[in-house]
Every structure is written in structure tokens, then in C-alpha cells.
Design an enzyme around this catalytic site. Structure first.
Site, PDB file in Angstrom:
ATOM      1  N   HIS A   1      -5.054 -27.741  38.000  1.00 35.23           N
ATOM      2  CA  HIS A   1      -3.780 -27.989  39.047  1.00 35.23           C
ATOM      3  C   HIS A   1      -3.237 -27.105  39.743  1.00 35.23           C
ATOM      4  O   HIS A   1      -3.004 -26.959  41.047  1.00 35.23           O
ATOM      5  CB  HIS A   1      -2.568 -28.749  38.249  1.00 35.23           C
ATOM      6  CG  HIS A   1      -1.513 -29.371  39.242  1.00 35.23           C
ATOM      7  ND1 HIS A   1      -0.555 -28.490  39.633  1.00 35.23           N
ATOM      8  CD2 HIS A   1      -1.364 -30.356  39.606  1.00 35.23           C
ATOM      9  CE1 HIS A   1       0.220 -29.308  40.544  1.00 35.23           C
ATOM     10  NE2 HIS A   1      -0.323 -30.506  40.431  1.00 35.23           N
TER      11      HIS A   1
ATOM     12  N   GLY B   1      -4.573 -38.635  35.346  1.00 35.95           N
ATOM     13  CA  GLY B   1      -2.944 -39.427  36.102  1.00 35.95           C
ATOM     14  C   GLY B   1      -3.522 -39.454  37.525  1.00 35.95           C
ATOM     15  O   GLY B   1      -4.609 -39.685  37.879  1.00 35.95           O
TER      16      GLY B   1
END
Length: 123
Positions: free
Chosen positions: A10, A74
Site C-alpha cells: 500500500h 479489499g
């Protein structure tokens, strides 16, 4: 076929956040010294996925496995990464791009996290 691995994380504003990713990269390189292993970040950090891929393509890589260093799958892995890879496939049709599963969903990682949690708790 020359294969490379990108550890895709991320990213964060704190540069120290990437230190565990660098340790994973070093561990993979130690186990497979002939395989290019790069880091790439979705946001806040560099290199980006496109930047990492550009360097690999310049080195003649024609198969790139993107391993998401996420605990679970996700929105970023359901939407963002597939869209990024689709654009890269269109731009580089002669290169095979593979999206791995979220690292945290692999059973070996689940078991390692359970063991670490128990160890930290002194159990």
C-alpha cells in the site's frame, strides 16, 4: 521466459513503514538469487507499480508476478490493482502479468501470524 516478482504494498507517509517489505524482498532474493524482485507501492511511496515495471521491462523481463503484500483482499485488490494491470497489459501485450492473492490470505502466513501473536502474548 524471464520472470520477475513485484512485492506490491500500500505505502505510507512514514518511510520506515516499508522496512518489513524490504526485509521480505531481501529474503526472497536470498532464496532465488537469479529472479528479479522489486518493491512497488500503491500510494505515498515510490517506486510505483508502473515505475517498477518499466525497470523490469528494460531488463528484458516478459513475465511479471505482482504479489500483493496486503493482509486481505479489499477494494485495492478487487478494483484498483486489476485496473492497473489491465492498462499495463494493453500497453505491453507481449508481457504476461499475473496478480497473486493477498499475502495475508495464504495459510502459511495465517499460521505465522498466529504463532507471532501467541509468542508476543507469552502463550
Amino acid at each position: 521466459m524471464k520472470t520477475a516478482l513485484i512485492l506490491f504494498a500500500h505505502g505510507a507517509r512514514d518511510p520506515e513503514w516499508a522496512n518489513p517489505m524490504r526485509r521480505v524482498q531481501a529474503a526472497v532474493q536470498a532464496r532465488q538469487p537469479g529472479v528479479p524482485v522489486e518493491l512497488a507501492f500503491l500510494e505515498f511511496m515510490s517506486p510505483t507499480l508502473s515505475e517498477s515495471i518499466a525497470g523490469l521491462l528494460a531488463d528484458g523481463v516478459n513475465k511479471i508476478v505482482v504479489m500483493p503484500m496486503f493482509i486481505a483482499r479489499g477494494g485495492h485488490l478487487k478494483r484498483d490493482l486489476p485496473e492497473m494491470l489491465a492498462a499495463l497489459r494493453a500497453e505491453h501485450p507481449d508481457v504476461e502479468f499475473i496478480q497473486g492473492d493477498a499475502i495475508g490470505e495464504h495459510e502459511t502466513v495465517v499460521q505465522a501470524m498466529a504463532a507471532a501473536a501467541l509468542q508476543e502474548a507469552g502463550l
